[in-house]
Scaffold this motif. Sequence first.
Motif, PDB file in Angstrom:
ATOM      1  N   ILE A  49       0.832  -1.203   0.000  1.00  0.00           N
ATOM      2  CA  ILE A  49       0.000   0.000   0.000  1.00  0.00           C
ATOM      3  C   ILE A  49       0.865   1.251   0.000  1.00  0.00           C
ATOM      4  O   ILE A  49       0.645   2.186  -0.780  1.00  0.00           O
ATOM      5  N   ALA A  81      -5.875   0.009  -1.312  1.00  0.00           N
ATOM      6  CA  ALA A  81      -6.208  -1.224  -0.601  1.00  0.00           C
ATOM      7  C   ALA A  81      -7.489  -1.844  -1.138  1.00  0.00           C
ATOM      8  O   ALA A  81      -7.566  -3.055  -1.357  1.00  0.00           O
ATOM      9  N   TRP A  93      -5.655  -0.427   5.598  1.00  0.00           N
ATOM     10  CA  TRP A  93      -5.050   0.691   4.892  1.00  0.00           C
ATOM     11  C   TRP A  93      -4.550   1.790   5.832  1.00  0.00           C
ATOM     12  O   TRP A  93      -3.628   2.525   5.493  1.00  0.00           O
TER      13      TRP A  93
END
Length: 289
Positions: A49, A81, A93
């Motif tokens: 991420i 995410a 996330w």
Amino acid sequence: MTELRNYLIASDYPNLIKKVRALVKKNKRNFKKQEVKEWCAKRWRNIFINEAVKFPEAIEASNHKKFFGGKDERSDKQKIASRFLRDEGPNEWNLEMPEAEFGNLKNTTLLFCPGFLSGLFPVMAFQDAFPYLEREYGVRILQSDSHPMRSCEANMADLLNAIERGMGLDANENLIPEKDAIPPKDVFVIAYSKGMPDLLFLLSRRPDLKKRIRCIFNWAGAPGGSYLADSLYDSIKDINFNIKDEFDTLIKLISPIIQVPHKIRRLSEFNVNDLPPFVGPNLKLVKSS
């Protein structure tokens, strides 16, 4: 392992990282422990991420396209995410973990095992990503010059050339001259499509190589064979092709979208009848070895 579980629950990531490193250094089999696997998966998603938000095109692909227009108000991390990690990523996330350390990648080689016919497509896999990885992270990219249309057993030679001699293609798809080849040390493998059974076949014959392979990432691989490849083989196995004269026709039978390059390397090695060790029951050899 209760200590690891407590660290996970408390989100005490620095101590968790320290403990996992100590456990793995003591015995690599500790990677099999549930708490260790759970942490490694969570850590990988977090790194993904944080790295993916650096790419505007990834964020753009993650935006919700609203019917009546309007801006997607989610944070970039949440977009990434939700788009790329689906059910697991959206809940993670907003986790704040320590920055990843990439400094120790300079002695690592990322080995790419290409798939069936990959060398014939107009856009090569990772053709933009591989140069970026070399430039930004210092990891060396080495691509096996695996033949696009022959068996796993035959492609062992190409994989061994890459792993033991450093021969193959570089990050920019250029063939590495033998005089410039540098044998890799540790390798991280990405195996795509037929590249996965190619690799498994090699390891079944050369299990000693597992000591140098730190990780294998199976990207759309076919370790148990492929129904599509089975049907493809059945449809062309009885056709008497003169490869040099009718190669274009053969490729169009396989896929009309493939654009055949003007100059095909290793054309004499194309052998439709050499494919069965990839396309089905013969892969049991890999499983049982």
